[in-house]
Write a protein that holds these residues in place. Sequence first.
Motif, short mmCIF file in Angstrom:
data_model
loop_
_atom_site.label_atom_id
_atom_site.label_comp_id
_atom_site.label_asym_id
_atom_site.label_seq_id
_atom_site.Cartn_x
_atom_site.Cartn_y
_atom_site.Cartn_z
N THR A 161 -21.63 136.10 42.06
CA THR A 161 -22.21 136.07 40.71
C THR A 161 -23.34 135.05 40.66
O THR A 161 -23.37 134.08 41.43
CB THR A 161 -21.15 135.70 39.67
OG1 THR A 161 -20.57 134.43 40.02
CG2 THR A 161 -20.04 136.75 39.64
N ASN A 185 -24.81 132.27 38.61
CA ASN A 185 -24.59 131.30 37.55
C ASN A 185 -25.80 130.37 37.45
O ASN A 185 -26.20 129.76 38.44
CB ASN A 185 -23.33 130.47 37.82
CG ASN A 185 -22.07 131.29 37.69
OD1 ASN A 185 -21.92 132.07 36.77
ND2 ASN A 185 -21.15 131.14 38.65
N ASN A 186 -26.36 130.30 36.22
CA ASN A 186 -27.53 129.43 36.00
C ASN A 186 -28.67 129.73 36.97
O ASN A 186 -29.40 128.84 37.39
CB ASN A 186 -27.14 127.96 36.08
CG ASN A 186 -26.36 127.50 34.87
OD1 ASN A 186 -26.28 128.19 33.87
ND2 ASN A 186 -25.77 126.32 34.96
N ASP A 200 -23.08 130.35 27.50
CA ASP A 200 -22.33 129.20 27.96
C ASP A 200 -21.65 129.52 29.30
O ASP A 200 -21.26 130.65 29.58
CB ASP A 200 -21.26 128.81 26.94
CG ASP A 200 -21.87 128.25 25.67
OD1 ASP A 200 -22.98 127.70 25.74
OD2 ASP A 200 -21.23 128.38 24.60
N LEU A 201 -21.51 128.48 30.11
CA LEU A 201 -20.85 128.63 31.40
C LEU A 201 -19.34 128.56 31.19
O LEU A 201 -18.84 127.71 30.46
CB LEU A 201 -21.30 127.53 32.35
CG LEU A 201 -20.91 127.68 33.82
CD1 LEU A 201 -21.57 128.90 34.41
CD2 LEU A 201 -21.30 126.43 34.58
N ASN A 202 -18.60 129.45 31.82
CA ASN A 202 -17.15 129.52 31.64
C ASN A 202 -16.43 128.89 32.82
O ASN A 202 -16.83 129.04 33.98
CB ASN A 202 -16.70 130.98 31.49
CG ASN A 202 -17.23 131.62 30.23
OD1 ASN A 202 -17.32 130.98 29.19
ND2 ASN A 202 -17.61 132.89 30.32
N GLU A 223 -9.31 126.87 38.75
CA GLU A 223 -10.61 126.82 39.41
C GLU A 223 -10.88 125.43 39.95
O GLU A 223 -10.57 124.42 39.31
CB GLU A 223 -11.72 127.21 38.43
CG GLU A 223 -13.11 127.21 39.05
CD GLU A 223 -14.19 127.59 38.07
OE1 GLU A 223 -15.38 127.54 38.44
OE2 GLU A 223 -13.84 127.92 36.91
N LYS A 277 -19.52 122.88 38.16
CA LYS A 277 -19.17 123.70 39.31
C LYS A 277 -19.34 122.86 40.59
O LYS A 277 -20.03 121.84 40.59
CB LYS A 277 -20.07 124.94 39.38
CG LYS A 277 -19.93 125.88 38.18
CD LYS A 277 -18.62 126.64 38.21
CE LYS A 277 -18.56 127.66 37.09
NZ LYS A 277 -17.33 128.46 37.11
N TRP A 322 -26.74 120.72 36.03
CA TRP A 322 -26.85 122.05 35.41
C TRP A 322 -26.70 123.16 36.44
O TRP A 322 -25.94 124.10 36.24
CB TRP A 322 -28.19 122.17 34.69
CG TRP A 322 -28.30 123.41 33.85
CD1 TRP A 322 -29.00 124.53 34.13
CD2 TRP A 322 -27.68 123.64 32.58
NE1 TRP A 322 -28.86 125.46 33.14
CE2 TRP A 322 -28.05 124.93 32.17
CE3 TRP A 322 -26.84 122.88 31.76
CZ2 TRP A 322 -27.61 125.49 30.97
CZ3 TRP A 322 -26.41 123.43 30.56
CH2 TRP A 322 -26.80 124.72 30.18
N CYS A 323 -27.43 123.09 37.55
CA CYS A 323 -27.33 124.14 38.58
C CYS A 323 -26.53 123.70 39.79
O CYS A 323 -26.33 124.51 40.71
CB CYS A 323 -28.73 124.59 39.01
SG CYS A 323 -29.68 123.34 39.91
#
Length: 467
Positions: free
Chosen positions: A40, A42-43, A148-150, A155, A209, A354-355
Motif C-alpha cells: 500500500t 501511505n503518505n 488520516d493515517l490509520n 501493528e 509507522k 510524516w513519511c
Amino acid sequence: RKMTTNNNDDQTLAQFLEPEPEQNTNKPEVNFVPLVDAGTANNGILKIVVTNIEELWALELFENPYQPCFKVTCKWVTGQQRPAQLLSHEKVIMVGNIATDGSLYLSLDPQLDAYDFIFSLQTRNMHKNQWMPPSQVCTVKVPSFSLDLNFSEKEYVDFRNYNDYQPIPAQIVEVLENDMFKLEYEEYDSAKADYVEKTVTVDVSRLYKQEIDHQYLTRIHSQQQMEKDLYLQRSDTESYAVWHVLDKCLSTICVEICYDFYQPEELLMHYAPMSVLVARHVLQYLFEPQFEYKVNCFINDSHGGLQLINVRRKYLEIHRNVAALHDAEESSSESDAIGEIIDGFDTARVCCDWCWITMGEYEYYYTDADVCMAEGHDVCVSCVATVIRLNGELKNILQEILQPELIMDCIDVIADFVIGSVKVIDLTEKKSSKKKTTNGVKRKTEIDGDDDETVACKKRKYDPLLI
C-alpha cells in the motif's frame, strides 16, 4: 571511468563511478523477469518487493552498488474530481538502492484526490548492456493526502515516549478513544541487566509507522518546484539556471569525496544532499530571496511554525557546549571533544515524522521552532513541499466553488485545516517598505545602494554552524 544510462538524474554518478560495460557475446543468454509484490502507498511512499531477487543475485550481473539494476516505467491516472491525466515516466534504480531481500521504496507525488499508480519493472543485463523483458503491470491505489493515517491493533510501530526525543519500537495492544493508543515495548533495566516489557498510553501525534532507510528510497516525481520554493526562494529562471549548473558541478566533486570517505552503498545517500548543502549557501550569497513560505507543524498545529535546518547544524546545536559534554577532569583537550562530535555524525539519524524516511547527515529538514525536542516534530523537505503545493491547489478549487459566498480569509482557514497552515511572505515588498520618508527625507536601509541603483546581492556574516 564513464558509463551511460537512460536516466539524466544519474548521469553525474554514472560518469564518475563505472566504466561503460562492453557487450560480451560469449556470455550466456539471461532472461530475468522480476516478480513484483506491491504494498500500500501511505503518505506517497510505496513499498515494492521483488520476490525472486535471489535468482537475480545468483546471476552475478552486477559488480558494485552503483550500477543500474531496475528501470521503473510508470504512469498515473488522477481521480474523477478533475480532468483525467495520463502521464508516463521512467526512473532507474541502482543496485545500492535495493535491499538484499528485494525490497525497495518509491516516493510518489501525493494528490488531493486518490489516483492509480501503474508501473512495471525491467532488469538491466550488464553483460549485454541492455534491458530485459518487463514484469507484469501492477496497479496501486494511492490515497488522498488529506486522509488520516490509520493504525491497527497488533501493528508494530515506532513511538516517542513522553520526555524522549528518540523513537523506539513498540506494538499496539489496544486502540482507545480520542486518538489514544496503548502500546507494549521493551526497556533496558540496569538493575536486572536485562530488557523488561512495559506498557504506555500515548496520543496519535507521538505514534509513527516504522522508519524507512532512505538508502532504499527512489523519488519518482520531479523536485524542481521544491527547489525553487524552499531552497532558492525565487521564481525567476536565471537563479534556477545558476542553481542547476552549480548543483551539477558540485555533484561531481561530492561523488569523489563520498567515494573516498564512505562505504560503497552509502555513497548513493550522501553525495546529492552534500551538493545541495553547498549550492544553497552559494545561491544565498548571489541572489536575495524573493519570498518565504511559513508552514505550521501539520502533525500538531499547536506547535506553531516550522524552521528549516540541516542535520549537521542541528547536531552541532545539541552539542555546541563542549564543556558540557566533557568535564575538565575527564576531557584531555577541547580538540578531543570536538573530534567526538564530528565522529557522532556517522550515527546522527533524523526521521521524518510524516513519511518515516530517515535523513542523512547533510540533508535539510524542517523542525518545530518553538517547541522542545522531546515534544517537537521533524518533517522532511519533500513533505513540506507537498503541503505547500496541495494547500495552493485546494485554495484554487475552493475559490471556484465558494468565493461568491465566502471571503478569501474563510477559504484560507478551510485549506489550512484540511492540508496544513501555509503562508507566503513577499520579501520584495517587505524590503521596499523599509524605505520610509520622514519630513521629505528618504532613509536608506543597510542593504540599499544608491538611489539609481539596486544592489543584486548582499553579503552575509559567516556562521560556522551553517556548514
